[in-house]
Design a protein around this motif. Structure first.
Motif, PDB file in Angstrom:
ATOM      1  N   LEU A   1       0.867  -1.174   0.000  1.00  0.00           N
ATOM      2  CA  LEU A   1       0.000   0.000   0.000  1.00  0.00           C
ATOM      3  C   LEU A   1       0.904   1.225   0.000  1.00  0.00           C
ATOM      4  CD1 LEU A   1      -1.346  -2.383   1.844  1.00  0.00           C
ATOM      5  CD2 LEU A   1      -3.084  -0.668   2.280  1.00  0.00           C
ATOM      6  N   ILE A   2       0.710   2.121  -0.966  1.00  0.00           N
ATOM      7  CA  ILE A   2       1.611   3.246  -1.158  1.00  0.00           C
ATOM      8  C   ILE A   2       0.956   4.524  -0.636  1.00  0.00           C
ATOM      9  CG2 ILE A   2       3.068   4.473  -2.794  1.00  0.00           C
ATOM     10  CD1 ILE A   2       3.572   1.427  -2.541  1.00  0.00           C
ATOM     11  N   ALA A   3       1.601   5.147   0.333  1.00  0.00           N
ATOM     12  CA  ALA A   3       1.072   6.376   0.919  1.00  0.00           C
ATOM     13  C   ALA A   3       1.249   7.554  -0.040  1.00  0.00           C
ATOM     14  CB  ALA A   3       1.773   6.674   2.230  1.00  0.00           C
ATOM     15  N   ASN A   4       0.384   8.536   0.078  1.00  0.00           N
ATOM     16  CA  ASN A   4       0.528   9.788  -0.676  1.00  0.00           C
ATOM     17  C   ASN A   4       1.330  10.770   0.174  1.00  0.00           C
ATOM     18  OD1 ASN A   4      -1.133   8.621  -2.584  1.00  0.00           O
ATOM     19  ND2 ASN A   4      -2.968   9.694  -1.920  1.00  0.00           N
TER      20      ASN A   4
ATOM     21  N   ASP B   1       7.141  -1.849  -7.686  1.00  0.00           N
ATOM     22  CA  ASP B   1       6.588  -2.564  -8.842  1.00  0.00           C
ATOM     23  C   ASP B   1       6.825  -4.070  -8.766  1.00  0.00           C
ATOM     24  OD1 ASP B   1       5.468  -0.378 -10.068  1.00  0.00           O
ATOM     25  OD2 ASP B   1       7.216   0.064 -11.320  1.00  0.00           O
ATOM     26  N   ALA B   2       7.701  -4.518  -7.858  1.00  0.00           N
ATOM     27  CA  ALA B   2       7.999  -5.953  -7.749  1.00  0.00           C
ATOM     28  C   ALA B   2       6.930  -6.707  -6.956  1.00  0.00           C
ATOM     29  CB  ALA B   2       9.369  -6.149  -7.094  1.00  0.00           C
ATOM     30  N   TYR B   3       6.075  -6.018  -6.230  1.00  0.00           N
ATOM     31  CA  TYR B   3       4.988  -6.687  -5.506  1.00  0.00           C
ATOM     32  C   TYR B   3       3.958  -7.225  -6.498  1.00  0.00           C
ATOM     33  CZ  TYR B   3       6.522  -4.748  -1.002  1.00  0.00           C
ATOM     34  OH  TYR B   3       7.219  -4.434   0.136  1.00  0.00           O
TER      35      TYR B   3
ATOM     36  N   VAL C   1      -0.169  -3.683  -6.270  1.00  0.00           N
ATOM     37  CA  VAL C   1       0.158  -2.345  -5.770  1.00  0.00           C
ATOM     38  C   VAL C   1      -1.154  -1.588  -5.552  1.00  0.00           C
ATOM     39  CG1 VAL C   1       1.331  -0.160  -6.227  1.00  0.00           C
ATOM     40  CG2 VAL C   1       2.351  -2.327  -7.005  1.00  0.00           C
ATOM     41  N   VAL C   2      -1.339  -1.107  -4.316  1.00  0.00           N
ATOM     42  CA  VAL C   2      -2.557  -0.381  -3.948  1.00  0.00           C
ATOM     43  C   VAL C   2      -2.208   1.096  -3.775  1.00  0.00           C
ATOM     44  CG1 VAL C   2      -4.456  -0.185  -2.312  1.00  0.00           C
ATOM     45  CG2 VAL C   2      -3.396  -2.419  -2.730  1.00  0.00           C
ATOM     46  N   ARG C   3      -2.977   1.972  -4.423  1.00  0.00           N
ATOM     47  CA  ARG C   3      -2.787   3.416  -4.253  1.00  0.00           C
ATOM     48  C   ARG C   3      -4.111   4.056  -3.858  1.00  0.00           C
ATOM     49  NH1 ARG C   3       2.397   4.154  -6.440  1.00  0.00           N
ATOM     50  NH2 ARG C   3       2.889   2.668  -8.103  1.00  0.00           N
TER      51      ARG C   3
ATOM     52  N   THR D   1      -0.397   0.499 -10.932  1.00  0.00           N
ATOM     53  CA  THR D   1      -1.478   0.561  -9.949  1.00  0.00           C
ATOM     54  C   THR D   1      -2.449  -0.571 -10.263  1.00  0.00           C
ATOM     55  OG1 THR D   1      -1.304   2.975  -9.859  1.00  0.00           O
ATOM     56  CG2 THR D   1      -3.269   1.974  -8.886  1.00  0.00           C
ATOM     57  N   ASP D   2      -2.562  -1.523  -9.354  1.00  0.00           N
ATOM     58  CA  ASP D   2      -3.490  -2.636  -9.549  1.00  0.00           C
ATOM     59  C   ASP D   2      -4.838  -2.355  -8.896  1.00  0.00           C
ATOM     60  OD1 ASP D   2      -1.575  -4.588 -10.824  1.00  0.00           O
ATOM     61  OD2 ASP D   2      -0.529  -4.200  -8.938  1.00  0.00           O
TER      62      ASP D   2
END
Length: 487
Positions: free
Chosen positions: A308-311, A325-327, A330-332, A347-348
């Protein structure tokens, strides 16, 4: 005099100092208010005081006796007349105006108007200023000028995260359908033309009196004449809509009514109301999107590594793009910003609150839209979803995870859960991911890192960031400067 006429007759403010004096006067009116919206407005006025006092007084003010006194002292004690508005003061003024607009009362709308005049006088190309102006004009019932202001806003931005284009389209369609309805009523009731010259309120009252004694033949032309006069006078939209609704209610109850003619009028009325509420929906199936339930989402993520990528500003300078990107997934969130070197490029899953439309046009596998009120959530899906931009879309079972699935009410979790916390709570609850990592989550200690149009949005105070951070750290297995691992 109508609200729109009042607005047109009102003398514009004399500048920034006059605007701040108006804020000072208004703050005094809010003392002791028990209205939640006015209490929130009072808090924004207090913050405005702090900004103005910090940046424009010669020396720190002594302990305040009240917000009004301090605001007046700040204005009076300004070292020099304000030649230009600072970014911080601009943001504070806009925050006050937006809260005043949410109040919706005439006094607060007047305050928002003064601030709008001041902001646009100081910053003629302020995107937030023009959007405020448009929303204010719409609240006042002046749709024509509101559309013009919305278009000024759109000309200044490439990112329509607030859905303004759809709003403009809806207002234009509604205005056209309303004109068609008036033309239809003219044709259906030719005598109405006789009653378009007098004051609309008087003519309407005469029509109601005729209806009360059962004389629809005399009532209808007067009622329709009053409607046509209101349209010619450019009365506020709310006034026109209220009387249109009353007229059609009365007409529906008339014995022996011409059903085909009545149906035609009702169809136009409904179409213009729908257009004002949600704008046009070009593709009701949203590109054939596949709705997924809680169980189907679980199957979609089972056995996959998730990040999970924080803003956050920390992510924007992380140089972790390749690792992200290796996961597997990817959740945004919300108004995320892509910089491949730092944020990764994929972004998945896009998790977003329903209130804003940032990144809804970006191609993702799954889009989860969160919202606390079912009706508002459905409205946002109809108006904001972009056909073809997502393969899967979360259904009602995924609408509000913390509250609806976790059953954590306000007594157990007082703050409104953030988009990030709803998403993280859901993934933790499902417990099917061997790796569950949070990247750059510092709960905005490093500031926000968003698409440009969203950078001006405040970090809202309705969320319990401290409680969310505590919840995360209690479950953390490993913690580094950039990564918190829950699995």
């Amino acid at each position: 005099m109508t609200r729109v006429q009042n607005r047109r007759a009102r003398v514009r403010g004399g500048g920034l100092d006059d605007c701040l004096r108006a804020c000072a006067v208004h703050s005094g009116k809010l003392v002791g208010s028990v209205d939640r919206r006015r209490t929130e407005l009072a808090e924004q006025l207090r913050k405005l005081l702090v900004v103005w006092g910090t940046h424009h007084t010669a020396a720190p003010a002594p302990a305040p006796a009240g917000a009004t006194a301090l605001l007046k002292r700040a204005v009076k004690g300004a070292a020099t007349p304000a030649a230009a508005i600072s970014n911080e003061l601009l943001d504070a003024l806009l925050a006050v105006a937006n809260k005043a607009l949410e109040c919706g009362y005439d006094d607060e709308l007047n305050l928002a108007l003064v601030i709008s005049d001041t902001v646009l006088a100081e910053r003629k190309n302020s995107r937030a200023g023009w959007r405020l102006r448009a929303r204010l004009l719409e609240a006042l019932g002046d749709e024509t000028e509101a559309v013009d202001a919305y278009e000024r806003y759109l000309a200044l931005t490439d990112d329509d995260g607030f859905g303004v284009r759809a709003r403009v389209a809806g207002l234009r369609i509604a205005a056209e359908k309303e004109r068609e309805l008036h033309a239809l009523l003219r044709r259906q009731c030719p005598r109405a033309e006789e009653f378009t010259r007098g004051p609309a309120t008087d003519v309407w009252a005469e029509g109601l009196a005729a209806h009360a004694v059962g004389d629809w033949a005399e009532a209808e032309p007067r009622l329709v004449g009053a409607l046509l006069r209101l349209a010619a006078d450019e009365a506020p939209v709310a006034d026109r809509q209220e009387l249109l609704s009353q007229y059609l209610d009365l007409r529906t109850a008339v014995p022996g009514a011409d059903l085909p003619a009545l149906t035609e009028a009702l169809a136009l009325y409904a179409e213009q109301r729908r257009s004002r509420m949600r704008g046009p929906v070009a593709d009701p199936t949203i590109g054939g999107v596949q709705w997924i339930s809680l169980g189907e989402f679980r199957n979609q993520i089972a056995g996959k590594s998730v990040c999970l990528i924080a803003n956050s500003g920390r992510v924007g300078a992380s140089s972790m793009g390749a690792e992200i990107d290796a996961y597997d997934l990817v959740v945004r969130f919300n108004s995320y910003r892509i910089d491949p070197k730092h944020t990764g490029s994929r972004t998945d899953i896009h998790a977003t609150i329903h209130k804003h439309g940032f990144n809804w046009d970006q191609q993702v596998t799954t889009r989860l839209v969160f919202g606390g009120i079912s009706g508002d959530w459905k409205w946002s899906l109809r108006t904001r979803l972009v056909p073809g931009a997502q393969t899967y879309l979360g259904d009602e079972s995924l609408r509000w995870p913390v509250r609806n699935i976790g059953r954590l009410g306000a007594d157990a979790w007082s703050g409104i859960p953030t988009t990030g916390f709803n998403m993280l709570w859901l993934l933790d609850f499902l417990d099917v991911s061997p790796t569950l990592d949070l990247i750059g989550f510092d709960f905005y200690e490093s500031g926000a890192y968003r698409v440009q149009e969203a950078m001006k949005m405040p970090i809202t105070s309705v969320h319990e960031y401290t409680s969310e951070k505590e919840w995360v750290m209690q479950r953390a297995q490993r913690v580094t400067d950039m990564r918190i691992s829950l699995r």
